[in-house]
Design an enzyme around this catalytic site. Structure first.
Site, PDB file in Angstrom:
ATOM      1  N   GLY A 219       0.808  -1.225   0.000  1.00 21.79           N
ATOM      2  CA  GLY A 219       0.000   0.000   0.000  1.00 21.79           C
ATOM      3  C   GLY A 219       0.837   1.268   0.000  1.00 21.79           C
ATOM      4  O   GLY A 219       1.839   1.404  -0.706  1.00 21.79           O
ATOM      5  N   ASP A 239       7.838  -4.055   9.045  1.00 21.94           N
ATOM      6  CA  ASP A 239       6.458  -4.554   8.989  1.00 21.94           C
ATOM      7  C   ASP A 239       6.364  -5.817   9.838  1.00 21.94           C
ATOM      8  O   ASP A 239       7.386  -6.373  10.267  1.00 21.94           O
ATOM      9  CB  ASP A 239       6.013  -4.833   7.534  1.00 21.94           C
ATOM     10  CG  ASP A 239       4.519  -4.520   7.338  1.00 21.94           C
ATOM     11  OD1 ASP A 239       3.702  -5.130   8.065  1.00 21.94           O
ATOM     12  OD2 ASP A 239       4.184  -3.677   6.496  1.00 21.94           O
ATOM     13  N   LEU A 297     -19.470   1.261  15.055  1.00 17.93           N
ATOM     14  CA  LEU A 297     -20.109   2.402  15.731  1.00 17.93           C
ATOM     15  C   LEU A 297     -19.722   2.343  17.195  1.00 17.93           C
ATOM     16  O   LEU A 297     -19.515   1.250  17.745  1.00 17.93           O
ATOM     17  CB  LEU A 297     -21.628   2.291  15.618  1.00 17.93           C
ATOM     18  CG  LEU A 297     -22.227   2.364  14.216  1.00 17.93           C
ATOM     19  CD1 LEU A 297     -23.743   2.166  14.289  1.00 17.93           C
ATOM     20  CD2 LEU A 297     -21.908   3.709  13.566  1.00 17.93           C
ATOM     21  N   ALA A 299     -21.499   2.550  19.655  1.00 14.00           N
ATOM     22  CA  ALA A 299     -22.488   1.735  20.368  1.00 14.00           C
ATOM     23  C   ALA A 299     -22.112   0.255  20.346  1.00 14.00           C
ATOM     24  O   ALA A 299     -22.501  -0.508  21.232  1.00 14.00           O
ATOM     25  CB  ALA A 299     -23.861   1.931  19.730  1.00 14.00           C
ATOM     26  N   TYR A 355     -10.600   4.965  15.179  1.00 13.23           N
ATOM     27  CA  TYR A 355      -9.612   5.368  14.168  1.00 13.23           C
ATOM     28  C   TYR A 355      -9.449   6.895  14.179  1.00 13.23           C
ATOM     29  O   TYR A 355      -8.332   7.420  14.183  1.00 13.23           O
ATOM     30  CB  TYR A 355     -10.108   4.875  12.811  1.00 13.23           C
ATOM     31  CG  TYR A 355      -9.186   5.124  11.641  1.00 13.23           C
ATOM     32  CD1 TYR A 355      -8.016   4.381  11.482  1.00 13.23           C
ATOM     33  CD2 TYR A 355      -9.505   6.069  10.669  1.00 13.23           C
ATOM     34  CE1 TYR A 355      -7.174   4.593  10.387  1.00 13.23           C
ATOM     35  CE2 TYR A 355      -8.681   6.284   9.575  1.00 13.23           C
ATOM     36  CZ  TYR A 355      -7.523   5.541   9.443  1.00 13.23           C
ATOM     37  OH  TYR A 355      -6.701   5.757   8.356  1.00 13.23           O
TER      38      TYR A 355
HETATM   39  P1  NAI Z   1      -2.510  -1.060   4.519  1.00 10.99           P
HETATM   40  O1  NAI Z   1      -3.403  -1.803   5.457  1.00 10.99           O
HETATM   41  O2  NAI Z   1      -2.573  -1.399   3.076  1.00 10.99           O
HETATM   42  O3  NAI Z   1      -0.983  -1.184   5.012  1.00 10.99           O
HETATM   43  C1  NAI Z   1      -0.615  -0.979   6.337  1.00 10.99           C
HETATM   44  C2  NAI Z   1       0.694  -1.715   6.616  1.00 10.99           C
HETATM   45  O4  NAI Z   1       1.004  -1.547   8.009  1.00 10.99           O
HETATM   46  C3  NAI Z   1       0.578  -3.218   6.357  1.00 10.99           C
HETATM   47  O5  NAI Z   1       1.671  -3.679   5.607  1.00 10.99           O
HETATM   48  C4  NAI Z   1       0.558  -3.807   7.754  1.00 10.99           C
HETATM   49  O6  NAI Z   1       1.117  -5.123   7.833  1.00 10.99           O
HETATM   50  C5  NAI Z   1       1.412  -2.795   8.529  1.00 10.99           C
HETATM   51  N1  NAI Z   1       1.154  -2.875   9.973  1.00 10.99           N
HETATM   52  C6  NAI Z   1      -0.054  -2.919  10.584  1.00 10.99           C
HETATM   53  N2  NAI Z   1       0.116  -3.094  11.909  1.00 10.99           N
HETATM   54  C7  NAI Z   1       1.442  -3.155  12.138  1.00 10.99           C
HETATM   55  C8  NAI Z   1       2.232  -3.354  13.302  1.00 10.99           C
HETATM   56  N3  NAI Z   1       1.671  -3.535  14.508  1.00 10.99           N
HETATM   57  N4  NAI Z   1       3.567  -3.381  13.178  1.00 10.99           N
HETATM   58  C9  NAI Z   1       4.170  -3.222  11.957  1.00 10.99           C
HETATM   59  N5  NAI Z   1       3.463  -3.038  10.813  1.00 10.99           N
HETATM   60  C10 NAI Z   1       2.122  -3.017  10.906  1.00 10.99           C
HETATM   61  O7  NAI Z   1      -2.815   0.484   4.766  1.00 10.99           O
HETATM   62  P2  NAI Z   1      -2.683   1.738   3.780  1.00 10.99           P
HETATM   63  O8  NAI Z   1      -3.979   1.977   3.138  1.00 10.99           O
HETATM   64  O9  NAI Z   1      -1.467   1.613   2.941  1.00 10.99           O
HETATM   65  O10 NAI Z   1      -2.487   2.909   4.851  1.00 10.99           O
HETATM   66  C11 NAI Z   1      -1.218   3.359   5.319  1.00 10.99           C
HETATM   67  C12 NAI Z   1      -1.440   4.482   6.309  1.00 10.99           C
HETATM   68  O11 NAI Z   1      -2.207   5.525   5.729  1.00 10.99           O
HETATM   69  C13 NAI Z   1      -2.200   4.054   7.570  1.00 10.99           C
HETATM   70  O12 NAI Z   1      -1.680   4.724   8.701  1.00 10.99           O
HETATM   71  C14 NAI Z   1      -3.612   4.545   7.290  1.00 10.99           C
HETATM   72  O13 NAI Z   1      -4.336   4.765   8.480  1.00 10.99           O
HETATM   73  C15 NAI Z   1      -3.335   5.822   6.527  1.00 10.99           C
HETATM   74  N6  NAI Z   1      -4.472   6.238   5.703  1.00 10.99           N
HETATM   75  C16 NAI Z   1      -4.903   5.477   4.645  1.00 10.99           C
HETATM   76  C17 NAI Z   1      -5.978   5.908   3.871  1.00 10.99           C
HETATM   77  C18 NAI Z   1      -6.480   5.143   2.697  1.00 10.99           C
HETATM   78  O14 NAI Z   1      -7.437   5.602   2.064  1.00 10.99           O
HETATM   79  N7  NAI Z   1      -5.919   3.998   2.336  1.00 10.99           N
HETATM   80  C19 NAI Z   1      -6.686   7.153   4.197  1.00 10.99           C
HETATM   81  C20 NAI Z   1      -6.154   7.855   5.328  1.00 10.99           C
HETATM   82  C21 NAI Z   1      -5.089   7.399   6.026  1.00 10.99           C
END
Ligand code: NAI
Length: 449
Positions: A219, A239, A297, A299, A355
């Site tokens: 991602g 990761d 939610l 709730a 979140y």
């Molecule tokens: P994703 O779920 O595709 O990737 C997240 C990565 O973080 C994964 O490789 C996962 O294994 C790793 N991860 C999760 N928990 C972990 C832990 N305890 N220790 C080490 N690694 C861990 O998420 P995405 O969509 O790439 O999002 C990346 C960031 O961007 C996140 O912080 C997300 O909240 C933020 N974000 C994403 C949005 C979206 O539309 N995709 C919108 C707003 C924010």
């Protein structure tokens, strides 16, 4: 994840039908390649509107960047409009620039740019100047909603005493003009100091720097790793062990180091610091990208859903920051921390109280960290993505996803590379004068816009 609707309204017969029925037609955005930079900075002439010393200084710099700079234009397509509004003393002073900008708006080409330069008001300002400067914000936010064909409008907001030629001001102008800011619109980037240096080579501003990216296996995190590498940094990806294989593959691609670790584990910060010190001897950039959602939610919220989201999205970042603040020798040029927030943290979102709590928390933590890092020439900033096409958002039910994508001025979802470019811009040496800010990469999302 592909956006079928966007593809349909941009090709063949379906394009004609969409046009006939007046359906929304999101444009294909001019984007960067996370692996190479060979695209022109701007496609077409850049028209700098306004008079005065600031306008002259900026126009000269843009010429040095080998752009086709004009101070007025009649006929032909415009690549970008730069509106110089830093020297306003009263609302009526804006009229001249606005008069010139109006007719040129229609000439703005696909993925064109409007960049406004302005100043933040101070307590000493007269009511007339304060009104003028506040008015400029209303102007650029509205223009961002008016521009078409994938164009954007943003502002660089200079704090009192900061010159238009400050490295962070020029860096911000360059970022906002380029395809790197494809999904940034309606935003004002505050430049608070003259700190920083312009890179010797704009294509490798991070040469010699070492960057850690959490959640780098897929991602947004994987694209951040690629873009930081493209910009010259050596990358360390972190990761969870379960994502070890994809992490290794991304790190092989960028010639980086993979560290399998759960960031919530209390021993992770010390282990990470030890590995980075041993292998590279320094750490310049830390990107807190790893994040999870456990939507419910309030709730129906369970203790586990609340706690796990807080642990990954907020607590893990805090423990890593604490460890790094205690080891300033590891970052001789100052540490850049960039944390992933979210528009949900700014506006709230139904079903995401856990979140949104953590992402709003990230924004607050960033503001508080900023002065602490500045003591050692570092910065802390956040990037708040809106709807980005990733595996996280692919899990949203199809109809809901279609609607969510269109709720911004660009009428489409962003791509991981758009977020990665914003992160890398904030990590660069020229951005040292931007501190404690949250940069939204959301296409001017309606939520909290
Ligand atoms: P994703 O779920 O595709 O990737 C997240 C990565 O973080 C994964 O490789 C996962 O294994 C790793 N991860 C999760 N928990 C972990 C832990 N305890 N220790 C080490 N690694 C861990 O998420 P995405 O969509 O790439 O999002 C990346 C960031 O961007 C996140 O912080 C997300 O909240 C933020 N974000 C994403 C949005 C979206 O539309 N995709 C919108 C707003 C924010």
């Amino acid at each position: 994840m592909s956006d079928t609707y966007l593809n349909l309204v941009n090709s063949g017969l379906t394009k004609k039908i969409a046009k006939q029925f007046g359906l929304p037609r999101p444009a294909r955005l001019r984007r960067t390649d996370p692996k190479s930079i060979d695209a022109p900075l701007v496609t077409g002439p850049v028209v700098v509107l306004g008079t005065g010393a600031d306008a002259d200084t900026l126009a000269t710099t843009l010429l040095d960047w080998e752009l086709d700079v004009r101070r007025t234009m009649r006929g032909g397509r415009v690549g970008a409009l730069v509106l110089m509004l830093t020297e306003l003393t009263a609302p009526e002073d804006a009229a001249e620039v606005v008069d010139q900008a109006g007719p040129l708006m229609k000439a703005l080409g696909p993925s064109g740019r409007v960049v406004v330069l302005t100043r933040a008001a101070t307590e000493q300002d007269s009511p007339a100047r304060a009104a003028a400067l506040a008015g400029v914000e209303g102007l650029w936010r509205s223009v961002a909603k008016e521009v078409r064909y994938g164009a954007t409008a943003n502002a660089v907001v200079l704090r009192d005493g900061v010159g238009v030629d400050a490295p962070a001001a020029l860096g911000a102008v360059r970022f906002l003009l380029s395809a790197r800011s494809a999904f940034v619109s309606g935003q004002g980037l505050q430049v608070s100091s003259d700190a920083g240096t312009l890179p010797a080579d704009w294509t490798k501003p991070l040469a010699g720097k070492v960057a850690v990216v959490t959640g780098a296996a897929r991602g947004i995190g994987a694209q951040i790793a690629r873009v930081l590498h493209r910009e010259g940094a050596q990358v360390v990806g972190v990761d969870v062990p379960a994502a070890g294989e994809s992490l290794a593959s991304v790190m092989n691609e960028v010639g980086g180091t993979a560290i399998q670790a759960d960031i919530t584990d209390e021993t992770t910060p010390a282990r990470l610091i030890e590995r980075v010190r041993e292998r590279y001897g320094r750490l310049d950039v830390l990107v807190h990208n790893a994040g999870i959602t456990r939507d419910k939610l309030l709730a129906n919220m369970t203790p586990d859903r609340w706690r796990s989201v807080v642990a990954v999205n907020l607590r893990a970042q805090a423990q890593m920051n604490e460890a790094l603040l205690a080891t300033p020798d590891l970052s001789p040029d100052g540490l850049r921390i960039i944390s992933l927030a979210s528009t949900s943290g700014i506006a709230g979102n139904r079903g995401q109280s856990n979140y949104a709590f953590t992402k709003a928390g990230v924004i607050g933590m960033t503001r508080s960290l900023a002065p602490l890092l500045a003591e050692h020439s570092g910065t802390a900033n956040a990037v708040a993505p809106g709807f980005i096409e990733t595996e996280m958002t692919a899990r949203i039910p199809a109809l809901q996803r279609q609607v969510a994508r269109r709720l911004n001025s660009l009428q489409q979802g962003g791509k991981p590379v758009d977020v990665a470019e914003a992160v890398s811009f904030l990590a660069s040496p020229q951005s040292a004068g931007i501190n404690g800010q949250t940069l939204r990469v959301c296409g001017q999302h309606l939520m909290g816009a």
